[in-house]
Design a protein around this motif. Structure first.
Motif, PDB file in Angstrom:
ATOM      1  N   UNK A 132       0.820  -1.219   0.000  1.00 38.53           N
ATOM      2  CA  UNK A 132       0.000   0.000   0.000  1.00 38.53           C
ATOM      3  C   UNK A 132       0.851   1.266   0.000  1.00 38.53           C
ATOM      4  N   UNK A 133       2.023   1.195   0.627  1.00 36.50           N
ATOM      5  CA  UNK A 133       2.974   2.309   0.658  1.00 36.50           C
ATOM      6  C   UNK A 133       4.316   1.768   1.144  1.00 36.50           C
ATOM      7  N   UNK A 134       5.340   2.601   1.090  1.00 35.42           N
ATOM      8  CA  UNK A 134       6.673   2.179   1.544  1.00 35.42           C
ATOM      9  C   UNK A 134       6.699   1.896   3.041  1.00 35.42           C
ATOM     10  N   UNK A 135       5.724   2.420   3.794  1.00 31.63           N
ATOM     11  CA  UNK A 135       5.654   2.183   5.237  1.00 31.63           C
ATOM     12  C   UNK A 135       5.379   0.723   5.573  1.00 31.63           C
ATOM     13  N   UNK A 136       4.831  -0.026   4.623  1.00 30.92           N
ATOM     14  CA  UNK A 136       4.567  -1.448   4.860  1.00 30.92           C
ATOM     15  C   UNK A 136       5.839  -2.210   5.197  1.00 30.92           C
ATOM     16  N   UNK A 137       6.976  -1.731   4.672  1.00 32.78           N
ATOM     17  CA  UNK A 137       8.231  -2.451   4.881  1.00 32.78           C
ATOM     18  C   UNK A 137       8.735  -2.340   6.322  1.00 32.78           C
ATOM     19  N   UNK A 138       8.209  -1.417   7.105  1.00 34.43           N
ATOM     20  CA  UNK A 138       8.653  -1.263   8.496  1.00 34.43           C
ATOM     21  C   UNK A 138       8.374  -2.512   9.324  1.00 34.43           C
ATOM     22  N   UNK A 139       7.332  -3.277   8.940  1.00 35.47           N
ATOM     23  CA  UNK A 139       6.971  -4.494   9.669  1.00 35.47           C
ATOM     24  C   UNK A 139       7.478  -5.762   8.992  1.00 35.47           C
ATOM     25  N   UNK A 140       8.355  -5.604   8.027  1.00 32.89           N
ATOM     26  CA  UNK A 140       8.886  -6.765   7.316  1.00 32.89           C
ATOM     27  C   UNK A 140       9.859  -7.552   8.203  1.00 32.89           C
ATOM     28  N   UNK A 141       9.763  -8.866   8.143  1.00 29.96           N
ATOM     29  CA  UNK A 141      10.693  -9.723   8.901  1.00 29.96           C
ATOM     30  C   UNK A 141      12.122  -9.445   8.476  1.00 29.96           C
ATOM     31  N   UNK A 142      12.317  -9.233   7.169  1.00 31.13           N
ATOM     32  CA  UNK A 142      13.667  -8.963   6.659  1.00 31.13           C
ATOM     33  C   UNK A 142      14.211  -7.649   7.213  1.00 31.13           C
ATOM     34  N   UNK A 143      13.411  -6.609   7.234  1.00 24.32           N
ATOM     35  CA  UNK A 143      13.857  -5.309   7.755  1.00 24.32           C
ATOM     36  C   UNK A 143      14.163  -5.411   9.251  1.00 24.32           C
ATOM     37  N   UNK A 144      13.297  -6.103   9.980  1.00 24.98           N
ATOM     38  CA  UNK A 144      13.460  -6.202  11.434  1.00 24.98           C
ATOM     39  C   UNK A 144      14.671  -7.029  11.839  1.00 24.98           C
ATOM     40  N   UNK A 145      15.106  -7.937  10.982  1.00 28.20           N
ATOM     41  CA  UNK A 145      16.229  -8.809  11.335  1.00 28.20           C
ATOM     42  C   UNK A 145      17.543  -8.424  10.656  1.00 28.20           C
ATOM     43  N   UNK A 146      17.475  -7.504   9.705  1.00 30.76           N
ATOM     44  CA  UNK A 146      18.701  -7.114   9.007  1.00 30.76           C
ATOM     45  C   UNK A 146      19.595  -6.265   9.901  1.00 30.76           C
ATOM     46  N   UNK A 147      20.889  -6.340   9.632  1.00 31.10           N
ATOM     47  CA  UNK A 147      21.863  -5.625  10.464  1.00 31.10           C
ATOM     48  C   UNK A 147      22.456  -4.398   9.766  1.00 31.10           C
ATOM     49  N   UNK A 148      21.894  -4.014   8.617  1.00 32.24           N
ATOM     50  CA  UNK A 148      22.499  -2.909   7.872  1.00 32.24           C
ATOM     51  C   UNK A 148      21.565  -1.706   7.736  1.00 32.24           C
ATOM     52  N   UNK A 149      20.631  -1.563   8.669  1.00 31.31           N
ATOM     53  CA  UNK A 149      19.769  -0.378   8.765  1.00 31.31           C
ATOM     54  C   UNK A 149      18.984  -0.100   7.483  1.00 31.31           C
ATOM     55  N   UNK A 150      18.526  -1.155   6.835  1.00 32.06           N
ATOM     56  CA  UNK A 150      17.729  -0.968   5.617  1.00 32.06           C
ATOM     57  C   UNK A 150      16.330  -0.479   5.993  1.00 32.06           C
ATOM     58  N   UNK A 151      15.824   0.475   5.225  1.00 31.33           N
ATOM     59  CA  UNK A 151      14.472   0.985   5.431  1.00 31.33           C
ATOM     60  C   UNK A 151      13.488   0.326   4.461  1.00 31.33           C
ATOM     61  N   UNK A 152      13.945   0.098   3.239  1.00 32.16           N
ATOM     62  CA  UNK A 152      13.163  -0.554   2.182  1.00 32.16           C
ATOM     63  C   UNK A 152      14.124  -1.372   1.322  1.00 32.16           C
ATOM     64  N   UNK A 153      13.618  -2.285   0.517  1.00 30.94           N
ATOM     65  CA  UNK A 153      14.506  -3.022  -0.397  1.00 30.94           C
ATOM     66  C   UNK A 153      15.146  -2.083  -1.424  1.00 30.94           C
ATOM     67  N   UNK A 154      16.286  -2.492  -1.933  1.00 35.68           N
ATOM     68  CA  UNK A 154      16.971  -1.684  -2.943  1.00 35.68           C
ATOM     69  C   UNK A 154      16.124  -1.517  -4.202  1.00 35.68           C
ATOM     70  N   UNK A 155      15.195  -2.458  -4.454  1.00 31.41           N
ATOM     71  CA  UNK A 155      14.347  -2.372  -5.651  1.00 31.41           C
ATOM     72  C   UNK A 155      13.335  -1.236  -5.555  1.00 31.41           C
TER      73      UNK A 155
END
Length: 257
Positions: free
Chosen positions: A159-182
């Protein structure tokens, strides 16, 4: 039995033969077009199938391919039956045309009935699919589909880029990603660490709106192709009946005289 009599084809029979032969050429071309559209759908857009819980879209593409093959084969049978004036084969041809016609009606009804259901499922499940499966072990197909979706449709998130804030990948990544590079307008490694509108796509409605438009356009293509072939088939069935009757009358005339 038919070989015992020398046929004296009337002008009407000859005209019907050429009309039905022309119809079969058009029908054969239509079948090739249907087959090409089906193969293109599977080859170019199959990545998006992994984002849908429903199998309706993928089934539609494969039905399109099967229909194209059947239409091509039926057209060849029609050409042989017409040129060789084989009445028994004309009956087979008529039955095949009628069966394809019935299948198209059933497919059209199913498409109409399942469209709203598919739209509802897509809205409910796309966000969860992105959040729970993106870059997770064993979900490489979903990851590739999400990246392709965001780049091709220039969007970010369901629905928007804010959806990625609850992503398992974002929450577990160690490189401070906000959204995917794509999501980035110019994709490069770790560009997703910055979610400013100048860097990432901020399409209103997110990717789900674009994916819905895409699926709807594909269904429209299916519908348009189906309607076009259905009209051709009705014409073909009428011509087949007329030619069959004329050949029968010509044979009777040859027998009597």
């Amino acid at each position: 039995m038919e070989a015992r009599y020398k046929r004296k084809n009337t002008c009407g029979t000859i005209c019907l033969k050429y009309l039905l032969f022309l119809f079969n050429v058009l029908f054969w071309v239509a079948g090739g077009t249907v087959l090409a559209v089906g193969i293109w759908t599977v080859a170019e857009k199959s990545d998006y199938i992994s984002l849908l819980n429903s199998t309706f879209y993928s089934a539609s593409a494969y039905i399109l391919i099967a229909t194209g093959i059947i239409v091509v084969v039926t057209g060849l049978i029609g050409c042989c039956a017409t040129l060789r004036e084989m009445r028994n084969l004309l009956i087979v041809y008529f039955i095949l045309l009628f069966c394809i016609f019935l299948l198209e009606i059933i497919a059209g009804v199913m498409a109409y009935m399942n469209h709203q259901k598919l739209d509802h499922e897509l809205r409910q499940n796309l966000r969860l699919t992105m959040q729970h499966k993106y870059k997770q072990p064993g979900e490489e197909g979903v990851t590739q589909a999400v990246d392709k979706l965001q780049q091709e449709f220039k969007c970010c998130g369901s629905n928007s880029s804010l959806d990625w804030a609850d992503s398992i990948w974002i929450l577990t990544t160690q490189n401070a990603m906000m959204v995917p590079d794509s999501c980035c307008k110019t994709p490069r490694e770790f560009c997703g660490q910055r979610d400013h509108p100048s860097n990432i796509y901020k399409l209103e409605g997110g990717c789900i709106g674009r994916l819905e438009e895409f699926i709807l356009s594909q269904l429209h293509i299916l519908g348009a192709v189906g309607i076009g072939i259905a009209f051709l088939q009705l014409l073909g069935m009428m011509l087949t009946c007329c030619l069959y009757q004329n050949l029968k009358e010509d044979r009777y005339s040859a027998c009597c005289f």
